[in-house]
Design an enzyme around this catalytic site. Structure first.
Site, PDB file in Angstrom:
ATOM      1  N   ARG A   2      -4.429  -9.637   4.506  1.00 35.57           N
ATOM      2  CA  ARG A   2      -4.826 -10.888   5.088  1.00 35.57           C
ATOM      3  C   ARG A   2      -3.708 -11.723   5.389  1.00 35.57           C
ATOM      4  NH1 ARG A   2      -9.106 -10.105   0.901  1.00 35.57           N
ATOM      5  NH2 ARG A   2     -11.315 -10.228   1.985  1.00 35.57           N
ATOM      6  N   HIS A  40       0.673  -1.072   0.044  1.00 38.09           N
ATOM      7  CA  HIS A  40       0.078   0.013   0.012  1.00 38.09           C
ATOM      8  C   HIS A  40       0.951   1.173  -0.033  1.00 38.09           C
ATOM      9  CE1 HIS A  40      -2.918  -2.781   2.336  1.00 38.09           C
ATOM     10  NE2 HIS A  40      -3.858  -2.475   1.219  1.00 38.09           N
ATOM     11  N   GLN A  45     -18.444  -5.975  -1.215  1.00 34.79           N
ATOM     12  CA  GLN A  45     -17.769  -6.688  -2.100  1.00 34.79           C
ATOM     13  C   GLN A  45     -17.444  -8.006  -1.250  1.00 34.79           C
ATOM     14  OE1 GLN A  45     -14.515  -3.641  -2.138  1.00 34.79           O
ATOM     15  NE2 GLN A  45     -13.157  -5.441  -1.908  1.00 34.79           N
TER      16      GLN A  45
END
Ligand code: AMP
Length: 283
Positions: free
Chosen positions: A187, A37, A61
């Site tokens: 994740r 990021h 989503q």
């Protein structure tokens, strides 16, 4: 770094910046930042005169069975990290302002979202296109940066921008990896220490597929068999998909005759990892 929660306040500031000839470069995110990021933010910092991020875990989503509630969140840490790389503004809208009661309009990109993640996550791309479209209307960027880690997402956003005549340059950013080769992902924090070896097989299988192509293999079935064997040998990994696709249309390819996307989604324990590589023919 300034933080705005309110959509109309964001729009007013974007209008002011545009009137002042600023170039707004935007990185939409779901937060819980890692170096991937931050690299996108550094790119936005270079491409624009105002670097804006959004942090929004987008409920539309996620399917009901997925990890919307448990998705990792740490707003203060995200603010500190993005401030440190020179981001000017974080847009952090609330779910009830993005999706007020009565909300019923969705953006649906069709063909390029049918294969790969579109098969295993039926509402995913509709949710992504809808939220990215709404974020674009709020932030009014000239440029938006997306990671190639989510290759099909990048292709679908490019398609949406083209089809909807959005006047925004979409910039793709290479996949940022950990030192051991694992593609960075929020994740990855779900992975247990014992699951790492299985997780590392994704990048390894991508590399080995390129090696097969370098040695002259062109048959997709043969390459995908080698990829599946690599992913599953040793246990601890269940392949959701491993496919070779045209990088523009995301349609399956049977014989490799040019740049070809090898896309993977693999369950390692309770964590679904995705990774990809564009396989190239030797020069
Ligand atoms: P996310 O917060 O997971 O929705 O990701 C926000 C943006 O960061 C998306 O454009 C992703 O493709 C991008 N991104 C996430 N992980 C990586 C990575 N390891 N390398 C490059 N871009 C990434």
């Amino acid at each position: 770094m300034r933080i705005i929660e309110n959509i109309s306040e964001m729009q007013r500031l974007a209008d002011t910046w545009r009137a002042g000839r600023e170039r707004i470069a935007f990185v939409p995110t779901m937060g819980f930042f890692h170096e991937g990021h931050l690299d996108l933010m550094r790119t936005a910092r270079k491409l624009g005169t105002k670097a804006v991020i959004s942090i929004f875990v987008n409920p539309t989503q996620f399917a009901p069975t997925e990890d919307f509630e448990s998705y990792p969140r740490d707003l203060q840490r995200d603010i500190d990290l993005s401030t440190a790389v020179g981001t000017d503004l974080a847009f952090v809208p609330r779910v009830d302002e993005m999706y007020p009661e009565g909300f019923q309009t969705y953006v649906n990109v069709t063909q390029v979202t049918e294969n790969l993640c579109g098969m295993s996550r039926p509402v995913f791309f509709r949710g992504v296109a809808t939220v990215v479209s709404k974020l674009f209307h709020a932030v009014k960027p000239h440029i938006a940066v997306f990671g190639q880690k989510d290759f099909q997402q990048l292709v679908s956003i490019r398609r949406m921008v083209k089809d909807m005549n959005m006047d925004i340059d979409i910039v793709g950013h290479p996949i940022v990896r950990e030192q051991d080769g694992l593609a960075m992902s929020s994740r990855n924090t779900y992975l247990k220490p014992g699951e790492r070896p299985a997780a590392l097989r994704l990048n390894r299988s991508l590399k080995e597929a390129q090696e097969l192509v370098d040695l002259g293999e062109r048959n997709a079935t043969v390459i995908l068999k080698a990829v599946n064997d690599r992913l599953t040998t040793g246990g601890g990994a269940t392949v959701d998909y491993a496919r070779l696709c045209d990088p523009d249309t995301i349609e399956d390819v049977e014989v490799i005759s040019g740049p070809t996307l090898l896309a993977l989604a693999v369950w390692v324990g309770k964590t679904r990892l995705i990774d990809n590589r564009v396989l190239l023919l030797p020069a």
